[in-house]
Design a protein around this motif. Sequence first.
Motif, PDB file in Angstrom:
ATOM      1  N   ASN A  50       0.829  -1.214   0.000  1.00 38.17           N
ATOM      2  CA  ASN A  50       0.000   0.000   0.000  1.00 38.17           C
ATOM      3  C   ASN A  50       0.862   1.261   0.000  1.00 38.17           C
ATOM      4  O   ASN A  50       0.548   2.219  -0.704  1.00 38.17           O
ATOM      5  CB  ASN A  50      -0.953   0.003   1.199  1.00 38.17           C
ATOM      6  N   ARG A  51       1.959   1.281   0.781  1.00 37.31           N
ATOM      7  CA  ARG A  51       2.862   2.443   0.779  1.00 37.31           C
ATOM      8  C   ARG A  51       3.481   2.628  -0.602  1.00 37.31           C
ATOM      9  O   ARG A  51       3.627   3.750  -1.085  1.00 37.31           O
ATOM     10  CB  ARG A  51       3.962   2.264   1.823  1.00 37.31           C
ATOM     11  N   THR A  52       3.837   1.513  -1.240  1.00 40.73           N
ATOM     12  CA  THR A  52       4.435   1.591  -2.572  1.00 40.73           C
ATOM     13  C   THR A  52       3.431   2.159  -3.571  1.00 40.73           C
ATOM     14  O   THR A  52       3.779   2.992  -4.403  1.00 40.73           O
ATOM     15  CB  THR A  52       4.909   0.197  -3.034  1.00 40.73           C
ATOM     16  N   ASN A  53       2.186   1.734  -3.485  1.00 44.99           N
ATOM     17  CA  ASN A  53       1.150   2.220  -4.412  1.00 44.99           C
ATOM     18  C   ASN A  53       0.824   3.698  -4.209  1.00 44.99           C
ATOM     19  O   ASN A  53       0.328   4.349  -5.125  1.00 44.99           O
ATOM     20  CB  ASN A  53      -0.118   1.382  -4.278  1.00 44.99           C
ATOM     21  N   LEU A  54       1.095   4.237  -3.028  1.00 46.39           N
ATOM     22  CA  LEU A  54       0.796   5.634  -2.732  1.00 46.39           C
ATOM     23  C   LEU A  54       1.952   6.579  -3.064  1.00 46.39           C
ATOM     24  O   LEU A  54       1.835   7.786  -2.863  1.00 46.39           O
ATOM     25  CB  LEU A  54       0.423   5.790  -1.252  1.00 46.39           C
ATOM     26  N   MET A  55       3.050   6.052  -3.586  1.00 46.21           N
ATOM     27  CA  MET A  55       4.196   6.896  -3.922  1.00 46.21           C
ATOM     28  C   MET A  55       3.823   7.882  -5.025  1.00 46.21           C
ATOM     29  O   MET A  55       3.095   7.536  -5.961  1.00 46.21           O
ATOM     30  CB  MET A  55       5.382   6.045  -4.382  1.00 46.21           C
TER      31      MET A  55
ATOM     32  N   TRP B 227      12.613  -2.838  -0.552  1.00 44.45           N
ATOM     33  CA  TRP B 227      13.588  -1.820  -0.209  1.00 44.45           C
ATOM     34  C   TRP B 227      13.113  -0.973   0.968  1.00 44.45           C
ATOM     35  O   TRP B 227      11.938  -0.913   1.282  1.00 44.45           O
ATOM     36  CB  TRP B 227      13.939  -0.956  -1.411  1.00 44.45           C
ATOM     37  N   THR B 228      14.098  -0.359   1.601  1.00 40.92           N
ATOM     38  CA  THR B 228      13.840   0.534   2.731  1.00 40.92           C
ATOM     39  C   THR B 228      14.414   1.900   2.387  1.00 40.92           C
ATOM     40  O   THR B 228      15.582   2.009   1.986  1.00 40.92           O
ATOM     41  CB  THR B 228      14.507   0.001   4.012  1.00 40.92           C
ATOM     42  N   GLN B 229      13.598   2.918   2.544  1.00 42.66           N
ATOM     43  CA  GLN B 229      14.005   4.309   2.269  1.00 42.66           C
ATOM     44  C   GLN B 229      13.567   5.150   3.453  1.00 42.66           C
ATOM     45  O   GLN B 229      12.373   5.162   3.780  1.00 42.66           O
ATOM     46  CB  GLN B 229      13.310   4.769   0.986  1.00 42.66           C
TER      47      GLN B 229
ATOM     48  N   GLU C  99       9.563   0.773   4.806  1.00 38.84           N
ATOM     49  CA  GLU C  99       9.704  -0.380   3.926  1.00 38.84           C
ATOM     50  C   GLU C  99       8.698  -0.320   2.771  1.00 38.84           C
ATOM     51  O   GLU C  99       7.541   0.075   2.959  1.00 38.84           O
ATOM     52  CB  GLU C  99       9.497  -1.662   4.720  1.00 38.84           C
ATOM     53  N   TYR C 100       9.163  -0.753   1.582  1.00 38.70           N
ATOM     54  CA  TYR C 100       8.343  -0.788   0.383  1.00 38.70           C
ATOM     55  C   TYR C 100       8.500  -2.148  -0.300  1.00 38.70           C
ATOM     56  O   TYR C 100       9.480  -2.861  -0.084  1.00 38.70           O
ATOM     57  CB  TYR C 100       8.776   0.303  -0.599  1.00 38.70           C
TER      58      TYR C 100
END
Length: 153
Positions: free
Chosen positions: A60-65, A137-139, A143-144
């Motif tokens: 979900n975090r990746t999709n919200l980028m 990956w972690t930024q 986490e993504y």
Amino acid sequence: MNQMKKSKLNWGTGILITIIIFMVITIGTVVFLMNQDVDLVTSDYYNRGIQHQEQIDRVNRTNLMDVPVQINSEKDIVRFIFPKSYVQKSLNGTIQFYRPSNSKKDFSLPISIDTTAQQIVSTQNLEKGYWTVKLNWTQDSIEYYKESSFVIN
């Protein structure tokens, strides 16, 4: 006169032969199937199931980028394109190449982007067929996760 006696199979003998043939086929099938390799998706599938909600959160975090990470399968390469802002930040993670039909072909690479925020991986030595790429990956301690599938011809 010498009479030859014909021996006939009676119904009891026929049933016995049928049962023996059935048992031999059944035992042979069981032995054959017990000796087959079974590739699990992952060897620690139970622990991964417990961590499922964390994985949903990463996706979900990746999709919200604002600028999504792109995974492009091109001729003889797979190109990973990260947002340009990642070049100057610390980025840790792995790229996992997953072969559903043969887990022995799976391998992982560390993420190492260049100055254009890209990483290129050659596919020339990979077996032809269906592959899945899993990018973790972690930024900035967040986490993504992104996944993509492609076919190598």
